[in-house]
Motif scaffolding. Structure first.
Motif, PDB file in Angstrom:
ATOM      1  N   ILE A   1      22.775  -7.130-118.410  1.00 12.45           N
ATOM      2  CA  ILE A   1      23.565  -7.870-117.413  1.00 12.45           C
ATOM      3  C   ILE A   1      23.943  -9.244-117.919  1.00 12.45           C
ATOM      4  N   LEU A   2      23.265  -9.695-118.995  1.00 11.61           N
ATOM      5  CA  LEU A   2      23.635 -10.981-119.589  1.00 11.61           C
ATOM      6  C   LEU A   2      25.069 -10.976-120.090  1.00 11.61           C
ATOM      7  N   ALA A   3      25.559  -9.821-120.485  1.00 15.84           N
ATOM      8  CA  ALA A   3      26.902  -9.724-121.037  1.00 15.84           C
ATOM      9  C   ALA A   3      27.967  -9.646-119.958  1.00 15.84           C
ATOM     10  N   ASN A   4      27.591  -9.606-118.696  1.00 19.35           N
ATOM     11  CA  ASN A   4      28.578  -9.475-117.618  1.00 19.35           C
ATOM     12  C   ASN A   4      28.247 -10.493-116.515  1.00 19.35           C
ATOM     13  N   PRO A   5      28.526 -11.798-116.737  1.00 18.65           N
ATOM     14  CA  PRO A   5      28.195 -12.828-115.740  1.00 18.65           C
ATOM     15  C   PRO A   5      28.848 -12.586-114.385  1.00 18.65           C
ATOM     16  N   ALA A   6      30.051 -12.017-114.381  1.00 17.62           N
ATOM     17  CA  ALA A   6      30.734 -11.783-113.103  1.00 17.62           C
ATOM     18  C   ALA A   6      29.950 -10.788-112.252  1.00 17.62           C
ATOM     19  N   LEU A   7      29.451  -9.722-112.890  1.00 15.53           N
ATOM     20  CA  LEU A   7      28.650  -8.747-112.159  1.00 15.53           C
ATOM     21  C   LEU A   7      27.340  -9.375-111.707  1.00 15.53           C
ATOM     22  N   ALA A   8      26.745 -10.206-112.572  1.00 16.44           N
ATOM     23  CA  ALA A   8      25.507 -10.879-112.203  1.00 16.44           C
ATOM     24  C   ALA A   8      25.729 -11.767-110.981  1.00 16.44           C
ATOM     25  N   LEU A   9      26.878 -12.460-110.942  1.00 13.87           N
ATOM     26  CA  LEU A   9      27.192 -13.314-109.795  1.00 13.87           C
ATOM     27  C   LEU A   9      27.356 -12.482-108.536  1.00 13.87           C
ATOM     28  N   ASP A  10      28.079 -11.353-108.634  1.00 14.90           N
ATOM     29  CA  ASP A  10      28.243 -10.475-107.476  1.00 14.90           C
ATOM     30  C   ASP A  10      26.878 -10.005-106.961  1.00 14.90           C
ATOM     31  N   TYR A  11      26.025  -9.603-107.899  1.00 17.94           N
ATOM     32  CA  TYR A  11      24.694  -9.099-107.528  1.00 17.94           C
ATOM     33  C   TYR A  11      23.872 -10.189-106.852  1.00 17.94           C
ATOM     34  N   ALA A  12      23.898 -11.401-107.442  1.00 21.32           N
ATOM     35  CA  ALA A  12      23.124 -12.509-106.874  1.00 21.32           C
ATOM     36  C   ALA A  12      23.607 -12.852-105.475  1.00 21.32           C
ATOM     37  N   LEU A  13      24.929 -12.982-105.319  1.00 19.66           N
ATOM     38  CA  LEU A  13      25.468 -13.325-104.006  1.00 19.66           C
ATOM     39  C   LEU A  13      25.139 -12.251-102.984  1.00 19.66           C
ATOM     40  N   PHE A  14      25.333 -10.998-103.373  1.00 24.18           N
ATOM     41  CA  PHE A  14      25.078  -9.908-102.433  1.00 24.18           C
ATOM     42  C   PHE A  14      23.610  -9.879-102.018  1.00 24.18           C
ATOM     43  N   ALA A  15      22.696 -10.015-102.984  1.00 24.79           N
ATOM     44  CA  ALA A  15      21.261  -9.953-102.663  1.00 24.79           C
ATOM     45  C   ALA A  15      20.861 -11.074-101.722  1.00 24.79           C
ATOM     46  N   MET A  16      21.425 -12.249-101.929  1.00 24.09           N
ATOM     47  CA  MET A  16      21.040 -13.391-101.082  1.00 24.09           C
ATOM     48  C   MET A  16      21.720 -13.351 -99.724  1.00 24.09           C
TER      49      MET A  16
END
Length: 693
Positions: free
Chosen positions: A438-453
């Motif tokens: 997931i380090l290679a896809n910051p946009a997906l990481a951001l989506d995941y972080a926002l959604f989880a929170m």
């Protein structure tokens, strides 16, 4: 002049400077000392006219009280027992000064001096009880001081110099081992922040308390007989300490092994393992919990369960409808809780261990906190137990500890389950692969972080991450406050968000729906999440968080544009004196003087109009009022932590203000505004805000 005066002729002078209670003066202790050694120091007294030949004691009141106590007890005769008295004739003021000087310069023995003194007296007569009686103390107190007298030299010297407190010295005295005392003292003795509890824990080390379950099980007699030593604890109610815990544990192990063997023969279980603990969490890693059938419901029990479930559904429907009055709703909630408890009790079924399983399973013999041995009610097997259906191939998998088929990922080739440790390690390695990718896809990481929170604040699903945006713990209930302009704006922003993604099915479906939002919509959700996470104030402090202050500066926030003081949210909740001071700040002493004689409620109402810009007044005063907010609402003010105080309220409707009660007349705020403060019309105080024609 020194005289010997009968006790019956002496009474306490009203000018004696000691006024504390007899209980605090420890009169029985002084009486015991006088009974043992007599009166060692003269009392100071002055003659009085009535009754003739009497004297008032103005210094030595504690000794006089002790003598009177001995007379009440019949130890001495007040009429014949003569007391050494220094008779002084002077004016009351001079006698009072003499009493103060005599008491002021008396120094109490330090704890170290007490220790050495008791040690000396014990060396003289060798009887602790006799020493305790002579000094009017308990045997435990004397033993405690003697224990302190036996401290290692460096520790005792620190006590004598005042470098450590009496409580710290008691902590060091929790062991008789001087080597250990010195070692701990060298390690901690020079740090001012060290506490007695830290010293005790360091000294205790691996020692057992006499209240430990192992100690209770073994018993002190058996422990001492096996060579164990006991350190008597004189300064704590937690009990003595056993200095040889390995002896106690060995004895406890033998007792539990014997009991486990007896129970194994009695129950027919494959094994029973003794554990000197009240829990088994660390002993089941390589075992498989066996799920056992429960006792079936009787027809009556099943019927009652169905009836309860039906009634609980009815109650929930009535409450959710919102058409039930508060009192009736409370009654329904009480009934619901009662039914829920009965439902749980009926479903808490005892298990049945079939005879054919006993030879394949075992359990644990645990040690309860009260020192008793108890058999654990859960059963385990060392190898997985298959069901008959699984042997015939119908389930296609092994049986988990709860009796259900094991998930494929926890199953080894051939259908057998993996060990718990191996399964955990593989899960961690799988997680690391996902994290690295997931380090290679910051946009997906951001989506995941926002959604989880964001979604995590509205659902109970597991999100596979420790990232959260939990709601802050506010210092007061927001529901009790009236809606503010800022709160209304937050709710309007929430209603304007694109929330269609929240209507999707499970957590994965909601995540996919959230990902389809455009960046602006995601940013709006992020802003709302951040807004909802802000804390009102740092814990135990009234100081603005510096990051909040910086954010407010960047946003150029004008608090006065968002919030205005009203009677409900401010003016009714501060003292009248504070309101007068505020009016002075806004419009000068002339404005404040108009209300100095008014009732608190009237002043509050007038302030509400003025600070809302609704009163007719001078332009400068109006502008100052509209720009004013209390320091507690500003972001750029550092405020010291203050103790909470209850809201100020009037005593009654008569206009008597609590804040004015008990004030020094010289401190009356009205005095600052001249002698004509009562010349104003207080029937309509708001009219006083209008400029005079």
């Amino acid at each position: 002049m020194n005289q010997m005066i009968p006790l019956a002729k002496l009474r306490l002078s009203p000018i004696n400077v000691r006024t504390v209670s007899d209980e605090k003066l420890n009169i029985p202790s002084m009486a015991a000392d006088i009974a043992a050694r007599g009166v060692l120091q003269n009392l100071l007294a002055t003659p009085v006219k009535k009754p003739r030949g009497s004297f008032e004691v103005f210094d030595g009141g504690r000794r006089l009280r002790a003598l009177n106590l001995l007379a009440e007890q019949g130890t001495i005769d007040a009429a014949t027992f003569e007391v050494p008295v220094l008779v002084v004739k002077a004016e009351d003021a001079e006698l009072s000064e003499t009493s103060l000087a005599a008491n002021f310069h008396q120094l109490k023995l330090t704890p170290a001096e007490e220790c050495r003194a008791f040690q000396h007296f014990l060396g003289v007569d060798g009887d602790i009880d006799a020493v305790a009686k002579r000094f009017g103390q308990t045997r435990r107190f004397i033993e405690g001081r003697l224990r302190l007298a036996g401290l290692a030299d460096p520790v005792f010297e620190a006590l004598a110099k005042g470098d450590i407190t009496l409580d710290m010295a008691k902590a060091y005295a929790s062991t008789d081992d001087h080597t250990k005392q010195v070692r701990i003292f060298e390690q901690y003795g020079h740090y001012s922040y060290t506490t007695p509890d830290q010293i005790r824990r360091s000294i205790a080390g691996d020692a057992l308390k006499a209240s430990d379950p192992i100690a209770i099980l073994v018993g002190e007699d058996a422990y001492v007989a096996a060579g164990g030593s006991v350190e008597r604890e004189l300064f704590s109610e937690d009990g003595d300490r056993w200095a040889d815990p390995e002896i106690a544990r060995e004895l406890a192990g033998k007792l539990m092994e014997a009991e486990a063997q007896r129970l194994g023969e009695e129950t027919g279980l494959a094994w029973i393992r003794p554990i000197a603990s009240s829990h088994i969490y660390n002993a089941t890693a390589d075992l498989h919990r066996v799920s056992l059938p429960t006792v079936p419901f009787t027809d009556e029990e099943q019927q009652r369960i169905d009836t309860i479930a039906e009634r609980m559904d009815e109650i929930a429907g009535q409450i959710d409808s919102g058409q039930v009055e508060d009192e009736a709703a409370a009654t329904l909630e009480d009934e619901y809780r009662t039914l829920d408890a009965e439902y749980d009790e009926l479903n808490d079924r005892p298990t049945i261990l079939p005879d054919d399983l006993k030879a394949q399973v075992g359990t644990f013999l645990i040690l309860a906190p009260d020192g008793s041995m108890k058999l654990e009610t859960s059963y385990f097997s060392e190898t997985p137990i298959r069901s008959e259906d699984d042997d015939q191939g119908s389930t296609g998998g092994a049986i988990k500890s709860n009796g259900s088929p094991t998930e494929p990922e926890a199953t080894a080739p051939g259908g057998k389950p993996l060990s718990a440790r191996l399964s955990d390690e593989l899960a961690m390695q799988r997680r690391d692969i996902l994290a690295a990718s997931i380090l290679a896809n910051p946009a997906l990481a951001l989506d995941y972080a926002l959604f989880a929170m964001i979604d995590g604040n509205r659902g109970y699903d597991r999100y596979g991450t420790t990232m959260k945006a939990s709601r802050p713990q506010d210092p007061a209930l927001g529901s009790e406050m009236e809606p503010t302009q800022a709160r209304i704006a937050i709710e309007q922003a929430r209603e304007a968000l694109d929330a269609r993604w929240t209507e999707a099915g499970d957590v994965t479906a909601r995540f996919e729906a959230f990902r389809t939002l455009d960046d602006e919509a995601k940013a709006a959700w992020l802003a709302l999440m951040v807004a909802g996470s802000l804390e009102a104030k740092p814990e135990y402090s009234a100081t603005t968080n510096p990051l909040h202050a910086r954010l407010a500066s960047i946003l150029e926030i004008d608090v006065a544009q968002w919030w205005r003081p009203t009677s409900a949210n401010f003016f009714d909740r501060v003292a009248k004196g504070a309101l007068l001071a505020l009016l002075t700040e806004i419009g000068g002493t002339t404005l404040a003087a108009r209300y100095s004689a008014s009732k608190k409620g009237d002043v509050s109402s007038a302030c509400e109009k003025l600070f809302a810009g609704e009163a007719i007044t001078e332009t400068d005063t109006k502008e100052a009022a509209l720009a004013w907010v209390p320091d507690a609402m500003r972001f750029d003010v550092e405020r010291p932590a203050l103790e909470d105080s209850p809201d100020d309220k009037d005593d009654d409707e008569t206009g008597v203000d609590k804040d004015d009660e008990g004030l020094d007349p010289d401190d009356d705020p009205a005095d600052d505004f001249g002698d004509d403060v009562n010349d104003f019309d207080v029937e309509h105080p708001e009219e006083a805000l209008e400029p005079a024609e």
